[in-house]
Design a protein around this motif. Structure first.
Motif, PDB file in Angstrom:
ATOM      1  N   ARG A 138      10.730  60.345  31.642  1.00  0.00           N
ATOM      2  CA  ARG A 138       9.900  60.719  32.785  1.00  0.00           C
ATOM      3  C   ARG A 138       8.826  59.677  33.095  1.00  0.00           C
ATOM      4  N   GLY A 139       8.498  58.833  32.142  1.00  0.00           N
ATOM      5  CA  GLY A 139       7.477  57.822  32.362  1.00  0.00           C
ATOM      6  C   GLY A 139       7.995  56.412  32.459  1.00  0.00           C
ATOM      7  N   ARG A 140       9.328  56.242  32.372  1.00  0.00           N
ATOM      8  CA  ARG A 140       9.896  54.896  32.283  1.00  0.00           C
ATOM      9  C   ARG A 140       9.543  54.023  33.485  1.00  0.00           C
ATOM     10  N   ALA A 141       9.628  54.574  34.683  1.00  0.00           N
ATOM     11  CA  ALA A 141       9.375  53.756  35.875  1.00  0.00           C
ATOM     12  C   ALA A 141       7.956  53.208  35.869  1.00  0.00           C
ATOM     13  N   ALA A 142       7.002  54.000  35.378  1.00  0.00           N
ATOM     14  CA  ALA A 142       5.616  53.532  35.306  1.00  0.00           C
ATOM     15  C   ALA A 142       5.441  52.493  34.206  1.00  0.00           C
ATOM     16  N   ALA A 143       6.119  52.674  33.079  1.00  0.00           N
ATOM     17  CA  ALA A 143       6.015  51.705  31.988  1.00  0.00           C
ATOM     18  C   ALA A 143       6.454  50.318  32.440  1.00  0.00           C
ATOM     19  N   ASP A 144       7.469  50.261  33.285  1.00  0.00           N
ATOM     20  CA  ASP A 144       7.944  48.976  33.792  1.00  0.00           C
ATOM     21  C   ASP A 144       6.910  48.282  34.677  1.00  0.00           C
ATOM     22  N   LEU A 145       5.900  49.014  35.151  1.00  0.00           N
ATOM     23  CA  LEU A 145       4.878  48.444  36.027  1.00  0.00           C
ATOM     24  C   LEU A 145       3.601  48.058  35.295  1.00  0.00           C
ATOM     25  N   LEU A 146       3.507  48.338  33.992  1.00  0.00           N
ATOM     26  CA  LEU A 146       2.248  48.104  33.280  1.00  0.00           C
ATOM     27  C   LEU A 146       2.056  46.631  32.926  1.00  0.00           C
ATOM     28  N   GLY A 198       9.818  60.607  52.591  1.00  0.00           N
ATOM     29  CA  GLY A 198      10.338  61.358  51.451  1.00  0.00           C
ATOM     30  C   GLY A 198      11.663  60.807  50.959  1.00  0.00           C
ATOM     31  N   GLY A 199      11.731  60.449  49.680  1.00  0.00           N
ATOM     32  CA  GLY A 199      12.956  59.947  49.082  1.00  0.00           C
ATOM     33  C   GLY A 199      13.321  58.524  49.433  1.00  0.00           C
ATOM     34  N   ARG A 200      12.439  57.810  50.099  1.00  0.00           N
ATOM     35  CA  ARG A 200      12.784  56.459  50.560  1.00  0.00           C
ATOM     36  C   ARG A 200      12.139  55.351  49.727  1.00  0.00           C
ATOM     37  N   THR A 201      11.401  55.715  48.681  1.00  0.00           N
ATOM     38  CA  THR A 201      10.712  54.706  47.885  1.00  0.00           C
ATOM     39  C   THR A 201      10.916  54.949  46.398  1.00  0.00           C
ATOM     40  N   ALA A 202      11.388  53.941  45.694  1.00  0.00           N
ATOM     41  CA  ALA A 202      11.288  53.942  44.238  1.00  0.00           C
ATOM     42  C   ALA A 202       9.833  53.658  43.875  1.00  0.00           C
ATOM     43  N   LEU A 203       9.502  53.708  42.586  1.00  0.00           N
ATOM     44  CA  LEU A 203       8.094  53.614  42.223  1.00  0.00           C
ATOM     45  C   LEU A 203       7.426  52.292  42.637  1.00  0.00           C
ATOM     46  N   PRO A 204       8.073  51.123  42.500  1.00  0.00           N
ATOM     47  CA  PRO A 204       7.410  49.903  42.978  1.00  0.00           C
ATOM     48  C   PRO A 204       7.140  49.932  44.482  1.00  0.00           C
ATOM     49  N   GLU A 205       8.099  50.458  45.267  1.00  0.00           N
ATOM     50  CA  GLU A 205       7.873  50.568  46.714  1.00  0.00           C
ATOM     51  C   GLU A 205       6.778  51.577  47.025  1.00  0.00           C
ATOM     52  N   LEU A 206       6.742  52.679  46.281  1.00  0.00           N
ATOM     53  CA  LEU A 206       5.679  53.659  46.496  1.00  0.00           C
ATOM     54  C   LEU A 206       4.321  53.039  46.184  1.00  0.00           C
TER      55      LEU A 206
END
Length: 337
Positions: free
Chosen positions: A38-46, A230-238
């Motif tokens: 659940r936190g993987r996408a954020a970990a890739d941005l740290l 809605g639904g158009r952005t992965a975490l880096p795009e968001l």
């Protein structure tokens, strides 16, 4: 020195660990970040993370699968060779199950925050101050472990972020993010939709963001007045979309912390199921709305235990629109990340 830093829950929690990770990275030769799915996408941005190890902790994940020996062995093998480990947890989570597995992996030094007797599982049991912001709570553990705080203790993400002008039409808009990870933290959808209409009438471009599972919600909230992403952005795009906003309206959910990580002010619709002193958006201009003394205070409820959801239903769209004007007025004062 190879250091493993662990935070195994959600996107927002991982982002809040950022200052502690950067403190470790200043002195370590390698920093690996252990997170759950659940936190993987954020970990890739740290910033400061050299590699990510993903493993679902069955004592932390809200919907864990069965405990399997081969899965545990996989983590133990992945954790071999580290010189130190810092286990970052929320106040209601125990670091000891992970500490045991890291000992089995041969990690010689482990530090964590904890109240329970650790026996030989921890070399450092840190005792934090009460009710301090969660990023500072985790940073205090890193400092106690010999990793001084970075000069900038705000949240941050790794750049460069993708160009999202084709989605938003360029910066200068206001974002309404209606979704939350648990229902008890959500502002009613009809209030979100009303706020979009009011902000549009006041001359703002309004962008509505949400996860792919929230498309029906974001379409309802955007209506004819907002731009539905809605639904158009992965975490880096968001993150990039949030960075281009003058202000973000959101509940206590991951994107509120992502907004803080890119320096964007937040109007926080905060249900008091957990303390705002610990979990409100950190390090940016912020307006905190919601009855912080409501009966649901400190219950950690996922579903609202009070009829009518009064802690947030009592907040009007007019109040939110007024708060947007206040925090947006200082947007230019927030230094670029």
């Amino acid at each position: 020195m190879r250091v493993l830093v662990a935070r195994q829950d959600n996107i927002g929690d991982v982002l809040l660990a950022g200052p502690a990770v950067r403190a470790v990275a200043e002195r370590a030769d390698e920093v690996a970040f252990l997170c759950g799915p659940r936190g993987r996408a954020a970990a890739d941005l740290l910033p400061g993370v050299d590699r990510v190890i993903e493993w679902c902790a069955p004592w932390i994940d809200p919907e864990p699968g069965p405990v399997r020996r081969d899965d545990v062995d996989r983590l133990v093998e992945a954790a071999r060779g580290f010189d130190r480990a810092l286990i970052l947890t929320s106040f209601h989570q125990s670091p000891l199950p992970l500490a045991l597995l890291l000992r089995l992996a041969g990690v010689p030094w482990i530090g964590a925050i904890g109240e329970d007797y650790p026996g030989s599982l921890l070399d450092l049991r840190h005792r934090p101050e009460a009710d301090i912001p969660e990023p500072l709570r985790m940073l205090a553990l890193a400092e106690d472990a010999g990793f001084p705080a970075p000069a900038d203790t705000r949240l941050r993400v790794r750049g460069p972020l993708p160009d999202t002008a084709h989605l938003t039409g360029g910066p200068g808009y206001v974002i309404v993010h209606p979704g939350t990870s648990v229902p008890a933290r959500a502002w009613p959808p009809e209030r979100c939709a009303e706020a979009v209409r009011l902000l549009h009438a006041a001359g703002h471009r309004v962008v509505v963001t949400g996860h792919g599972d929230e498309k029906e919600l974001t379409a309802r909230v955007a209506g004819e007045s907002g731009l539905d992403l809605g639904g158009r952005t992965a975490l880096p795009e968001l993150a990039a979309v949030l960075a281009g906003a003058r202000a973000v309206v959101a509940g206590n959910t991951g994107p509120a912390h992502l907004a803080a990580a890119v320096g964007t002010p937040v109007v926080s619709l905060f249900a008091p199921t957990v303390p705002a002193a610990r979990w409100a958006p950190f390090g940016v201009p912020m307006a905190l709305l919601g009855d912080q003394q409501a009966p649901c205070k400190d219950t950690r409820a996922r579903e609202c235990p009070v009829d009518g959801h009064p802690c947030l239903a009592s907040v009007t769209a007019d109040e939110v629109a007024a708060a947007v004007e206040i925090v947006a007025a200082v947007r230019e004062e927030v230094p670029s990340r």
